[in-house]
Every structure is written in structure tokens, then in C-alpha cells.
Design a protein around this motif. Structure first.
Motif, short mmCIF file in Angstrom:
data_model
loop_
_atom_site.label_atom_id
_atom_site.label_comp_id
_atom_site.label_asym_id
_atom_site.label_seq_id
_atom_site.Cartn_x
_atom_site.Cartn_y
_atom_site.Cartn_z
N GLU A 28 0.87 -1.18 0.00
CA GLU A 28 0.00 0.00 0.00
C GLU A 28 0.90 1.23 0.00
N THR A 29 0.62 2.19 -0.88
CA THR A 29 1.48 3.37 -0.95
C THR A 29 0.70 4.64 -0.64
N PHE A 45 -0.15 8.25 8.32
CA PHE A 45 -0.14 7.00 7.56
C PHE A 45 0.54 5.86 8.31
N GLN A 46 1.46 6.17 9.20
CA GLN A 46 2.24 5.18 9.97
C GLN A 46 2.85 4.11 9.05
N PRO A 47 3.75 4.52 8.18
CA PRO A 47 4.33 3.57 7.21
C PRO A 47 5.30 2.59 7.85
N HIS A 48 5.48 1.46 7.14
CA HIS A 48 6.50 0.49 7.52
C HIS A 48 7.84 0.87 6.89
N LEU A 49 7.80 1.73 5.85
CA LEU A 49 8.99 2.17 5.14
C LEU A 49 8.71 3.55 4.57
N ASN A 73 7.50 8.28 17.37
CA ASN A 73 6.66 7.32 16.64
C ASN A 73 7.24 6.90 15.30
N LEU A 74 8.17 7.67 14.77
CA LEU A 74 8.70 7.39 13.43
C LEU A 74 10.19 7.06 13.42
N ALA A 75 10.85 7.19 14.54
CA ALA A 75 12.31 7.05 14.61
C ALA A 75 12.82 5.69 14.13
N THR A 76 12.04 4.64 14.31
CA THR A 76 12.51 3.31 13.94
C THR A 76 12.07 2.86 12.55
N VAL A 77 11.30 3.70 11.85
CA VAL A 77 10.85 3.34 10.50
C VAL A 77 12.05 3.44 9.56
N PRO A 78 12.33 2.37 8.79
CA PRO A 78 13.45 2.45 7.84
C PRO A 78 13.18 3.52 6.79
N ILE A 79 14.25 4.21 6.39
CA ILE A 79 14.15 5.26 5.38
C ILE A 79 15.13 4.93 4.26
N MET A 80 14.58 4.90 3.04
CA MET A 80 15.40 4.68 1.85
C MET A 80 15.50 6.00 1.11
N ALA A 81 16.71 6.52 0.98
CA ALA A 81 16.95 7.76 0.25
C ALA A 81 17.21 7.41 -1.21
N VAL A 82 16.59 8.19 -2.10
CA VAL A 82 16.77 8.00 -3.54
C VAL A 82 17.15 9.35 -4.11
N THR A 83 18.26 9.41 -4.85
CA THR A 83 18.69 10.70 -5.38
C THR A 83 19.48 10.56 -6.67
N ALA A 84 19.36 11.58 -7.50
CA ALA A 84 20.13 11.64 -8.74
C ALA A 84 21.52 12.22 -8.48
N TYR A 85 21.68 12.87 -7.36
CA TYR A 85 22.95 13.50 -7.03
C TYR A 85 23.80 12.54 -6.22
N ALA A 86 24.55 11.72 -6.95
CA ALA A 86 25.34 10.68 -6.32
C ALA A 86 26.82 11.04 -6.41
N GLY A 87 27.20 12.09 -5.73
CA GLY A 87 28.58 12.54 -5.75
C GLY A 87 29.40 11.90 -4.63
N VAL A 88 30.67 12.20 -4.65
CA VAL A 88 31.58 11.69 -3.63
C VAL A 88 31.14 12.19 -2.27
N GLY A 89 30.98 11.29 -1.34
CA GLY A 89 30.60 11.63 0.03
C GLY A 89 29.11 11.74 0.26
N ASP A 90 28.30 11.71 -0.81
CA ASP A 90 26.85 11.87 -0.63
C ASP A 90 26.24 10.73 0.17
N GLU A 91 26.64 9.50 -0.15
CA GLU A 91 26.06 8.37 0.58
C GLU A 91 26.37 8.46 2.06
#
Length: 127
Positions: A28-29, A45-49, A73-91
Motif C-alpha cells: 500500500e502506498t 499514515f504510519q508507514p513500515h517504510l 513514533n517514526l524514529a525506527t521506521v526504515p528510510i530509503m533515500a533515492v537521489t540523482a545527485y550521487a557525488g563523492v561523500g553523498d552516501e
């Protein structure tokens, strides 16, 4: 088992792609186009991700991640970052802000879903 995934992305094509992929895998999104709305929507929404772009107008993905990590309430929810700016040190910078995973754009559909599935399978861990 269906999981709730909040997707924060200002690019309509990417937003549709991410949500369509997640729905095709039974999740569900909830789509958020403006980072200013993301925190309130996540609370409701209380997401799982949470999947978030880093380059958002008004509120950066880094700022959003930091605000999510300090909310009880949200601190333990996994977060996936998605970005086009993938420079040195960004990750490293993105992970230091509290992201659980990092995927660069343009995404590989297989890699995107591998990361999503691995994050959804992990037990919640306090950050």
C-alpha cells in the motif's frame, strides 16, 4: 503481507514509477509531492517504510530524514533515500542523517525492489 510505504518525490514520473512498483509487489502506498507535507503524512499514515528523494523543493530530504529520526513514533521506521545527485561523500552524508539505505537515480528496478524488500524484512531497530 502488504506493507505501508510512504513515497516522498516531487518528480511525477519517478513518483508514479515507485508507487507502481510497490503496488505491483502488494504494498500500500501513499504519495507525497511536497516535503513540507511529508512529516504530517508520515504521522497519519504510519508507514513500515519511507522512501524519499533528497533533492526536494522547500524541505530537503536530509532535513526530512533528521526530523523523522527525532520523532518517537517514526524514529525506527526504515528510510530509503533515492537521489540523482550521487557525488563523492553523498552516501555517507545521507546515511549520517539517518537514512537506512541509499539508491541512486536512475534506479535499477531490481535493485530498488531488493533494497525495499530487505528494509521491510528487517525488524525495527532504534536509531
Amino acid at each position: 503481507m502488504s506493507k505501508r510505504v510512504l513515497v516522498v518525490e516531487d518528480n511525477e514520473l519517478n513518483l508514479k514509477l515507485f508507487c507502481d512498483l510497490l503496488k505491483a509487489h502488494g504494498h500500500e502506498t501513499h504519495a507525497v509531492r511536497d516535503g513540507r507535507d511529508a512529516f504530517a503524512d508520515a504521522t497519519a499514515f504510519q508507514p513500515h517504510l519511507i522512501i524519499t528523494d533528497i533533492q526536494l523543493p522547500h524541505v530537503t530530504g536530509l532535513d526530512l530524514i533528521a526530523s523523522l529520526r527525532v520523532d518517537a513514533n517514526l524514529a525506527t521506521v526504515p528510510i530509503m533515500a533515492v537521489t540523482a545527485y550521487a557525488g563523492v561523500g553523498d552516501e555517507e552524508r545521507i546515511r549520517a542523517a539517518g537514512a537506512s539505505a541509499y539508491v541512486s537515480k536512475p534506479i535499477s528496478v531490481m535493485r530498488f525492489m531488493e533494497v525495499v524488500n530487505s528494509l521491510l524484512e528487517q525488524p525495527s531497530v532504534s536509531i
